[in-house]
Design an enzyme around this catalytic site. Sequence first.
Site, PDB file in Angstrom:
ATOM      1  CD  GLU A 211      39.131  52.021 -18.686  1.00 58.23           C
ATOM      2  OE1 GLU A 211      38.116  51.339 -18.484  1.00 58.23           O
ATOM      3  OE2 GLU A 211      39.498  52.944 -17.920  1.00 58.23           O
TER       4      GLU A 211
ATOM      5  CE  LYS B 185      36.340  51.801 -11.626  1.00 57.58           C
ATOM      6  NZ  LYS B 185      36.691  53.129 -11.135  1.00 57.58           N
TER       7      LYS B 185
END
Length: 460
Positions: free
Chosen positions: A243, A272
């Site tokens: 990420e 997410k």
Amino acid sequence: MKPELRDKIALMHELDMTADELVSALLNLASSERVCLLDSCGVGNLGSHLLIAGMESVETIEIMSDNAAHSLKVLDDKLSGELACVFTLSYDLGLKMLDIESRNKPFESTHEPDILLDCFDVLIVHDYDLGTTWLDGNKDNFEAVSRKLKQNISDLRFEISDAPSAVTSNFTKNEYLSAIESIKESIRCGDTYQTNLTQQLTAKLPGDLTPETIFARLRRDHPAPFSAFIKRSDSTVVSASPERFFKVGGIGGNTTGGKCAEARIISTSPIKGTRPRGKTVGEDNALRQELLASKKDRAENTMIVDLIRNDLGRICEYGSVRVEKLCDLEEHPTLFHLVSTVTGDLRPNTKFSDILKAVFPCGSITGAPKISTMQIIDEIETVDRGLSMGAIAIYIPDSMFEISGSRLELSVAIRTMVIRDQVAAFNVGGGIVIDSDPESEYDETLLKAKALLAATGTSF
């Protein structure tokens, strides 16, 4: 390769080394000196395609202070200088920046500094797209760095002889499930909409397993676009983060539109939504479609996108914050993720501290709304997060370095362990919402731990 690019790389001092040879040399050198290695592993997600490393730091700064304003001033000073910087930011720095007093855990209970920064006048760069390695920065030191790298090339080590060790957590399974129910009650009361709950896993490593071997295993078996290996004085950071937190060009210099338009653009890419990869093509396709069709995962992602849009609105030009991508599917060796991308145009003269005060910690590992949710996290989690859920960063100034691309880039320190005295610690978690199934949420944390556990030769 274009002739002008070839000429530019030659000017910076090209090295006849593959990526694997370069990594082996750096990991061998790490046994005796500080090495910082940020590696996209050739994965190519979000345009990441470089390996950038530094060795023999010119200066090292370690900060642990209750005065967050002073800590940020030090960062601003260093990120306006001529040296390249690789640095880590602990999650707990975010608590101090937001004036959240830790209820259960004094900050002194962790060994992790708020900020640890290494400064370099030479960077070692490998471009996976070009297959080319070169040195950048202070030309006076090129020959010495080149010689040391070439002398330390060897085969990467993967195997260990000791039996695997067990892993412990700061939560029992029942305690973790109970914590989820507590968070759902906070959601019903309106105190939070989504809370990222983590458990901290601690592994006593086999005697002959080194951090260098762990990184080499992760790089081989679970390559990640924001991987990192950082050798420090009393610990080592090994990260396989997928990420990006944010990237921005030219933050240390002119952000008013001087050298390039990218100098004013900040881009962040929250994750997410997670599913495991399947064992067959059919399973893979089914899990891929399940994640894309999941209303719950899409809702989680959208909540964090809204939070980040609000965070960026504090430092960006009015009307410039935009969602470039929403819930795109990203594939990794063991996982599928949903990833969104939000960008904005920074206001003139925005400093790094201004950005941090607006966006740190990353909303994907706190939840929403940020401050009240971080207070809930602090009440429930029993140990400091330390570097886990913080950030790993690199700053490259224009003044000394020719390397193109982002001048400042941070990854979220997920799938990230700190190894100290043959003990590895890392946090794994997920976003809890009102319709979360506690058993599934617990299983997701173990799924996210799978690659790190395999690399450490441990089991949970």
